[in-house]
Design a protein around this motif. Structure first.
Motif, short mmCIF file in Angstrom:
data_model
loop_
_atom_site.label_atom_id
_atom_site.label_comp_id
_atom_site.label_asym_id
_atom_site.label_seq_id
_atom_site.Cartn_x
_atom_site.Cartn_y
_atom_site.Cartn_z
N HIS A 6 47.92 58.16 42.67
CA HIS A 6 46.80 58.61 43.50
C HIS A 6 45.51 58.69 42.70
CE1 HIS A 6 47.72 62.53 41.66
NE2 HIS A 6 48.97 62.16 41.86
N TYR A 16 59.20 65.66 39.00
CA TYR A 16 59.06 65.94 37.56
C TYR A 16 60.15 66.91 37.09
CZ TYR A 16 54.24 64.40 38.66
OH TYR A 16 53.13 63.73 39.10
N TYR A 28 48.66 66.11 31.57
CA TYR A 28 47.35 65.62 32.05
C TYR A 28 46.67 66.62 32.98
CZ TYR A 28 50.56 64.19 35.74
OH TYR A 28 51.54 64.19 36.69
N TYR A 29 47.44 67.53 33.60
CA TYR A 29 46.82 68.47 34.53
C TYR A 29 45.87 69.44 33.83
CZ TYR A 29 49.72 66.74 38.30
OH TYR A 29 50.30 65.94 39.25
FE LIG Z 1 51.23 64.32 38.69
#
Ligand SMILES: [Fe+2]
Length: 342
Positions: A31, A163, A219-220
């Motif tokens: 996304h 995840y 990455y968040y």
């Molecule tokens: Fe993700």
């Protein structure tokens, strides 16, 4: 006159009546808007048109399965090796991602002949430096998340999240199903709340004092710090610190965004070319700067936001084959469900 007619007939027999389009069909569940720019670059370089079919992974997978051998998809690109592995188990993929360029770019444990990692991420622990001491975290592992010392202090999302399925599958691969079932019970006992929200919501919970530690992807944190998710999340991200588990043994659990070669791909050669392009330094830099993932290949640096706030100097688990995430997915769901992990 007759001679000409016969020659014309013979000639027309050998000249194709249609021209096969030079294209590749990508079913894309990532996304990230920025990925589109990358596909345009590929088209400019090669003349191969990229038909991007964006959608949620579940919907795209259903379509690939229902189209079967007549699939219009060449590549399925999604986040999480567990998804690519599960699609392989369903018989929807084919061999072919075995070129010298792909093998040289991607370490063995991060690929199969049917799907390959194109960008890496780690699933790590975030903690409150105000409420968690260095001594408490010293030598911390995923296994240690079940330690009673974390009772009422841990947040992690639902067991239905891919995840988590892959993380638990990796624990089954390393420690066995019985040990992981006991571990899942310990984790559930330590939860500060019933699992809710996405990875960023877990980080927010630690920042808000609802919990002391959270499990979320690397990455968040960078995404939140970038300000792209608004000032509230940016401020929350500054209140937590990242910790990479299992540094004293196999290394931190790694996962990938993966590209899978679909069975019946109408443009197989172009699909392979596109995967090779996604593994070039130029594409890898594009990924790291836009999605804050780790590069799949050596020689490319992650985004400065990642380097400065998460660090680079950690041991990655390079041994546990990512193919095990798909293989152990059903067992992972089973142990989480049995433990009452919502
Ligand atoms: Fe993700």
């Amino acid at each position: 006159m007759r001679k000409v007619t016969i020659l014309t007939l013979i000639a027309s027999f050998f000249i194709p009546t249609f021209v096969v389009a030079n294209e590749v069909n990508v079913f894309n569940a990532r996304h990230y808007k920025a990925d589109g720019e990358l596909y345009s670059k590929f088209t400019n370089m090669t003349g191969i048109k990229v038909n991007l079919i964006n959608g949620k992974s579940g919907a795209l997978e259903k379509r690939i399965i229902s189209e079967g051998a007549d699939s219009s998809a060449d590549l399925y690109i999604t986040a999480d090796a567990g998804r690519c592995g599960a699609m392989d188990a369903k018989g929807t993929l084919q061999n072919g991602l075995t070129s010298a360029a792909i093998k040289a770019a991607v370490p063995k444990s991060f690929r199969t002949s049917k799907w390959v990692g194109i960008a890496k991420r780690a699933r790590i622990i975030y903690y409150s430096p105000e409420r968690v001491t260095g001594a408490e975290l010293s030598g911390m592992t995923y296994e240690g998340l079940a330690d009673p010392k974390w009772k009422g202090r841990l947040v992690i999302r639902k067991s239905s999240n891919i995840y988590n399925k892959s993380l638990v599958a990796s624990l089954i691969k390393n420690n066995g199903k019985a040990a992981t079932a006991a571990w899942a019970e310990g984790v559930v006992a330590n939860m500060a709340r019933t699992p809710t929200g996405n990875d960023r919501a877990q980080i927010m919970a630690v920042a808000a004092g609802e919990a002391d530690i959270a499990v979320a992807n690397t990455y968040y944190l960078a995404l939140m710090l970038s300000g792209k998710k608004g000032p509230e999340q940016q401020a929350a991200a500054k209140k937590v610190k990242a910790f990479f588990p299992n540094q004293n043994d196999r290394g931190t659990h790694m996962n990938v965004s993966c590209a899978a070669l679909v069975k019946g791909a109408p443009n197989k050669a172009n699909a392979i070319k596109l995967v090779e392009f996604l593994l070039t330094p130029e594409s890898q830099e594009h990924f790291t700067n836009n999605t804050f993932e780790f590069p799949m290949i050596d020689g490319v640096s992650p985004s400065p936001l990642v380097v400065n706030n998460l660090g680079l100097d950690f041991k990655q688990d390079m041994k546990t084959k990512l193919a095990s995430y798909g293989k152990n997915q059903a067992a992972a769901v089973e142990v989480m469900t049995a433990a009452g992990w919502k």
